[in-house]
Design a protein around this motif. Sequence first.
Motif, PDB file in Angstrom:
ATOM      1  N   ARG A 198      80.374  34.068  44.965  1.00 24.70           N
ATOM      2  CA  ARG A 198      80.391  33.602  46.351  1.00 24.70           C
ATOM      3  C   ARG A 198      81.237  32.337  46.484  1.00 24.70           C
ATOM      4  N   GLU A 199      81.113  31.451  45.533  1.00 20.56           N
ATOM      5  CA  GLU A 199      81.906  30.216  45.567  1.00 20.56           C
ATOM      6  C   GLU A 199      83.393  30.524  45.477  1.00 20.56           C
ATOM      7  N   MET A 200      83.762  31.480  44.645  1.00 18.53           N
ATOM      8  CA  MET A 200      85.168  31.854  44.523  1.00 18.53           C
ATOM      9  C   MET A 200      85.677  32.483  45.811  1.00 18.53           C
ATOM     10  N   ALA A 201      84.835  33.282  46.461  1.00 14.62           N
ATOM     11  CA  ALA A 201      85.216  33.870  47.741  1.00 14.62           C
ATOM     12  C   ALA A 201      85.412  32.790  48.805  1.00 14.62           C
ATOM     13  N   LEU A 202      84.490  31.830  48.854  1.00 17.90           N
ATOM     14  CA  LEU A 202      84.600  30.724  49.808  1.00 17.90           C
ATOM     15  C   LEU A 202      85.886  29.938  49.586  1.00 17.90           C
ATOM     16  N   ASN A 203      86.196  29.658  48.323  1.00 20.23           N
ATOM     17  CA  ASN A 203      87.417  28.916  48.016  1.00 20.23           C
ATOM     18  C   ASN A 203      88.648  29.643  48.538  1.00 20.23           C
ATOM     19  N   CYS A 204      88.663  30.969  48.361  1.00 21.21           N
ATOM     20  CA  CYS A 204      89.816  31.745  48.813  1.00 21.21           C
ATOM     21  C   CYS A 204      90.034  31.630  50.316  1.00 21.21           C
ATOM     22  N   LEU A 205      88.948  31.652  51.076  1.00 18.08           N
ATOM     23  CA  LEU A 205      89.051  31.655  52.528  1.00 18.08           C
ATOM     24  C   LEU A 205      89.227  30.258  53.115  1.00 18.08           C
ATOM     25  N   TRP A 216      89.531  29.957  66.172  1.00 17.16           N
ATOM     26  CA  TRP A 216      89.955  31.357  66.258  1.00 17.16           C
ATOM     27  C   TRP A 216      89.625  32.096  64.962  1.00 17.16           C
ATOM     28  N   LEU A 217      89.909  31.472  63.816  1.00 15.16           N
ATOM     29  CA  LEU A 217      89.642  32.103  62.530  1.00 15.16           C
ATOM     30  C   LEU A 217      88.148  32.224  62.248  1.00 15.16           C
ATOM     31  N   LEU A 218      87.390  31.255  62.723  1.00 18.65           N
ATOM     32  CA  LEU A 218      85.957  31.237  62.443  1.00 18.65           C
ATOM     33  C   LEU A 218      85.150  32.174  63.332  1.00 18.65           C
ATOM     34  N   PHE A 219      85.587  32.352  64.595  1.00 15.71           N
ATOM     35  CA  PHE A 219      84.717  33.029  65.558  1.00 15.71           C
ATOM     36  C   PHE A 219      85.307  34.241  66.256  1.00 15.71           C
ATOM     37  N   ASP A 220      86.632  34.390  66.269  1.00 13.82           N
ATOM     38  CA  ASP A 220      87.233  35.495  67.009  1.00 13.82           C
ATOM     39  C   ASP A 220      86.881  36.828  66.357  1.00 13.82           C
ATOM     40  N   LYS A 221      86.403  37.784  67.127  1.00 16.27           N
ATOM     41  CA  LYS A 221      85.978  39.076  66.591  1.00 16.27           C
ATOM     42  C   LYS A 221      87.127  40.074  66.468  1.00 16.27           C
ATOM     43  N   GLY A 278      88.525  39.874  59.845  1.00 15.08           N
ATOM     44  CA  GLY A 278      87.522  39.464  60.816  1.00 15.08           C
ATOM     45  C   GLY A 278      87.315  37.969  60.754  1.00 15.08           C
ATOM     46  N   THR A 279      86.205  37.492  61.280  1.00 16.24           N
ATOM     47  CA  THR A 279      85.939  36.059  61.233  1.00 16.24           C
ATOM     48  C   THR A 279      85.738  35.637  59.777  1.00 16.24           C
ATOM     49  N   LEU A 280      86.009  34.382  59.489  1.00 14.20           N
ATOM     50  CA  LEU A 280      85.856  33.895  58.120  1.00 14.20           C
ATOM     51  C   LEU A 280      84.409  33.988  57.665  1.00 14.20           C
ATOM     52  N   PHE A 281      83.471  33.722  58.563  1.00 17.97           N
ATOM     53  CA  PHE A 281      82.058  33.848  58.207  1.00 17.97           C
ATOM     54  C   PHE A 281      81.735  35.291  57.805  1.00 17.97           C
ATOM     55  N   ASP A 282      82.236  36.246  58.578  1.00 20.72           N
ATOM     56  CA  ASP A 282      81.986  37.653  58.268  1.00 20.72           C
ATOM     57  C   ASP A 282      82.660  38.066  56.969  1.00 20.72           C
ATOM     58  N   MET A 283      83.850  37.519  56.716  1.00 19.70           N
ATOM     59  CA  MET A 283      84.601  37.910  55.527  1.00 19.70           C
ATOM     60  C   MET A 283      83.873  37.531  54.239  1.00 19.70           C
ATOM     61  N   SER A 296      91.215  41.110  65.328  1.00 25.53           N
ATOM     62  CA  SER A 296      91.988  40.989  64.096  1.00 25.53           C
ATOM     63  C   SER A 296      92.785  39.689  64.097  1.00 25.53           C
ATOM     64  N   THR A 297      92.612  38.911  63.044  1.00 25.68           N
ATOM     65  CA  THR A 297      93.335  37.641  62.950  1.00 25.68           C
ATOM     66  C   THR A 297      94.681  37.805  62.269  1.00 25.68           C
ATOM     67  N   GLY A 298      94.886  38.925  61.593  1.00 24.72           N
ATOM     68  CA  GLY A 298      96.128  39.120  60.845  1.00 24.72           C
ATOM     69  C   GLY A 298      96.055  38.592  59.427  1.00 24.72           C
ATOM     70  N   TYR A 299      94.935  37.933  59.075  1.00 25.75           N
ATOM     71  CA  TYR A 299      94.759  37.416  57.721  1.00 25.75           C
ATOM     72  C   TYR A 299      93.749  38.304  56.992  1.00 25.75           C
ATOM     73  N   ASN A 300      94.267  39.146  56.128  1.00 27.71           N
ATOM     74  CA  ASN A 300      93.431  40.160  55.491  1.00 27.71           C
ATOM     75  C   ASN A 300      92.868  39.688  54.151  1.00 27.71           C
ATOM     76  N   VAL A 301      91.770  40.325  53.781  1.00 27.14           N
ATOM     77  CA  VAL A 301      91.240  40.215  52.424  1.00 27.14           C
ATOM     78  C   VAL A 301      91.364  41.595  51.801  1.00 27.14           C
ATOM     79  N   HIS A 302      92.119  41.685  50.714  1.00 30.22           N
ATOM     80  CA  HIS A 302      92.383  42.960  50.051  1.00 30.22           C
ATOM     81  C   HIS A 302      91.561  43.000  48.773  1.00 30.22           C
ATOM     82  N   LEU A 303      90.670  43.985  48.666  1.00 28.72           N
ATOM     83  CA  LEU A 303      89.808  44.123  47.513  1.00 28.72           C
ATOM     84  C   LEU A 303      90.060  45.458  46.833  1.00 28.72           C
TER      85      LEU A 303
END
Length: 237
Positions: free
Chosen positions: A94-101, A21-26, A52-57, A28-35
Amino acid sequence: MLESLEKLSLVKGQLVTNAAWLLFDKGSTGYNVHLGRFKTPSYIIDDRMYNGTLFDMVEEIMRYLISQIKVAFEIKGMPTQRTEIFEYPLPALREMALNCLIHRNYLSPIDVQICLFDNYVEFYNPGGLAGSLTVEDLKKDNYKAHARNKLIAEAFYLIGGIEKYGSGFLRMRKEIATYPTMKMEFGEMPNGFMNKLSYREQKISTKMDSRVSEGVNGGVNEVVNLSPTLYERRWSL
């Protein structure tokens, strides 16, 4: 496609796992990234929320950071060649972003928070280190990674996003070592983990100089003790 998802344990019979669900659902997952882009801790220049999906995030985070960070241009050679030197090494960001997700605690309602200042950037994700992994372990090049979210980590590994057995901090150290005055600080804090990149002088040349050794030996692996008040300046959680 379905057979592949079943082999990866992302789908079990008629059930879709939380990881799928987190990887592919288009939706809202409810898990936000705030920048946000900050001038001072109380002066927010720009504020974005992504979901959105973790890949998209991962891609959204990188697009935002690249749009906000400074870029130096080095002109050299005959014929003239222009080299872009980003304020921070993009592979490390990018590595830091991946770690966060990938390693966040998905039982927590707290958002991933990424805060960009004039000469430093902070990545915060809810959830401390998983398993028996310690902050001291991360200072070593041969640390053994522990995945809190194994199915998510496996999915990113299969697309080439991460190394299976965890070498993210090693890769970040190698990237940061090419930035003379840059250092990385990281540590656990109540309810989460923080990773920070900062520098005294922006890198404006690809030429290595004597200051590189200062960056490598004088703080690349620095560990910080984080107080609960560190993120009080952030957005409301």
